[in-house]
Design an enzyme around this catalytic site. Structure first.
Site, short mmCIF file in Angstrom:
data_model
loop_
_atom_site.label_atom_id
_atom_site.label_comp_id
_atom_site.label_asym_id
_atom_site.label_seq_id
_atom_site.Cartn_x
_atom_site.Cartn_y
_atom_site.Cartn_z
N LYS A 109 0.85 -1.21 0.00
CA LYS A 109 0.00 0.00 0.00
C LYS A 109 0.88 1.25 0.00
CE LYS A 109 0.93 1.40 4.43
NZ LYS A 109 1.76 2.56 4.72
N ASP A 126 -1.93 -1.64 10.51
CA ASP A 126 -2.21 -1.58 9.06
C ASP A 126 -2.86 -2.85 8.53
OD1 ASP A 126 -1.03 0.89 8.87
OD2 ASP A 126 0.86 0.16 8.01
O1 C5P Z 1 0.60 -1.47 14.91
P1 C5P Z 1 2.00 -1.64 14.44
O2 C5P Z 1 2.68 -2.79 15.08
O3 C5P Z 1 2.15 -1.64 12.98
O4 C5P Z 1 2.77 -0.34 14.95
C1 C5P Z 1 4.16 -0.28 15.01
C2 C5P Z 1 4.57 0.86 15.93
O5 C5P Z 1 4.27 2.13 15.31
C3 C5P Z 1 3.84 0.90 17.26
O6 C5P Z 1 4.47 0.10 18.21
C4 C5P Z 1 3.92 2.37 17.61
O7 C5P Z 1 5.19 2.69 18.12
C5 C5P Z 1 3.79 3.06 16.26
N1 C5P Z 1 2.40 3.43 15.91
C6 C5P Z 1 1.80 4.49 16.57
N2 C5P Z 1 0.52 4.82 16.25
C7 C5P Z 1 -0.16 4.14 15.31
C8 C5P Z 1 0.43 3.07 14.62
C9 C5P Z 1 1.72 2.74 14.94
O8 C5P Z 1 2.41 5.14 17.43
N3 C5P Z 1 -1.41 4.50 15.03
#
Ligand code: C5P
Length: 316
Positions: A11, A138
């Site tokens: 994406k 995501d």
């Molecule tokens: O959800 P995901 O594991 O992809 O997110 C990776 C990191 O990105 C999270 O641990 C966080 O530090 C940051 N993040 C965030 N806010 C979001 C998505 C991700 O702070 N909405």
């Protein structure tokens, strides 16, 4: 059961707006995400010994329990309470790693859809959605794909009406030496502008409304000109990563592009074009600079769907 093959598309972010910090430590976001037809492929088969194993044609990728494919398989098996289920996955990696293109999330989402079929669970996408959201912000988007508004942590989806009409395409760049950690990018964002975050649901909703009714969605639904694209993490990452600055300048120098931006937390960059032929012409125009600066480049179409089972089962 026969092998199951699943396609996992990447994406790009057409819009990434950081609204505030949530009590769970994640950021409250307002985004527009768009699938593109640059895809990884997973081939899944059952194992007799309840093992969960992953191998990949990429040397850079961890294939242990930190990989979202392995996490997805373990979580799904735990959730349905069938510890005897096993799987072996062969991953054909095409999406650049650590690039802001959700390659890892899409692989994880593809594992959920593929294993639901391979293990005959019959859960369907709706019931996989919650599991996907637990595994990564995501991941629900990667399940659904197309063009979607993504709110909350990124897991609350609203389809963008009539967005499939235009056959737009992208020229995508990434420098192989550059990689950005998503937690680092968000932590840096918090350090830089934490005092200016919104902090209540009414203000969040106002920003969501502004995006739903704003010029980007109007342009995506029709033939209006695209406004300049917004990615709040671009201002965080670009000062730290030289190849992001160079790549953005390179893409902006190309006539005929509709808009230029970084995707996600970077460091991949893209220019959007009305069609694939225009994106390929821009790539030819930049050939020499791309080679000199060491960028990898891809031309791909904007796609209408997320992860999908491949009917004939044949790998790419
Ligand atoms: O959800 P995901 O594991 O992809 O997110 C990776 C990191 O990105 C999270 O641990 C966080 O530090 C940051 N993040 C965030 N806010 C979001 C998505 C991700 O702070 N909405």
């Amino acid at each position: 059961m026969a092998d199951v093959t699943v396609r996992a598309p990447a994406k790009i972010n057409l819009h990434l707006e950081v609204l505030g910090l949530r009590p769970d430590g994640f950021h409250e976001l307002a985004m527009v995400m768009q699938s593109i037809d640059l895809s990884d492929t997973l081939v899944l088969r059952t194992t007799a010994d309840a093992g969960i194993r992953l191998r990949s044609d990429s040397q850079e990728l961890p294939t242990d329990g930190s990989n979202l494919i392995v996490k997805a398989a373990q979580r799904l098996r735990d959730r349905v309470g069938l510890p005897e289920l096993g799987m072996e996955c062969t991953l054909h990696k095409r999406i650049p790693i650590g690039a802001g293109l959700a390659g890892g999330s899409s692989d994880g989402a593809a594992a959920l859809v593929g294993l639901d079929a391979l293990w005959g669970l019959g859960l369907g996408r709706e019931r996989l959605h919650g599991l996907a959201a637990e595994l990564g912000s995501d991941m629900p988007f990667c399940l659904e794909g197309g063009t979607q508004l993504c709110f909350g942590r990124g897991e609350r989806l609203e389809p963008v009406p009539h967005a499939g009409a235009a056959q737009r395409a992208v020229l995508l760049l990434k420098h192989p030496a550059a990689s950005v950690s998503t937690p680092w990018a968000y932590a840096r964002c918090r350090d830089l502008r934490g005092d200016f975050y919104l902090d209540n649901e009414a203000d969040f909703e106002q920003r969501r409304l502004a995006l739903r009714q704003g010029p980007l969605l109007k342009a995506l639904a029709g033939s209006a000109l695209l406004p300049p694209l917004r990615n709040d993490l671009q201002a965080v990452v670009a000062p730290e990563v030289e190849s992001v600055r160079l790549g953005l300048d390179l893409l902006r120098s190309q006539p005929g592009s509709l808009a230029v931006a970084m995707s996600g937390s970077g460091p991949s960059l893209y220019a959007l074009f009305p069609d694939l032929a225009a994106a390929e012409a821009a790539r030819r125009g930049l050939e020499q600079e791309l080679v000199e600066l060491g960028f990898e480049a891809w031309c791909c179409r904007c796609g209408g769907s997320g992860v999908s089972l491949v009917a004939d089962g044949s790998p790419p």
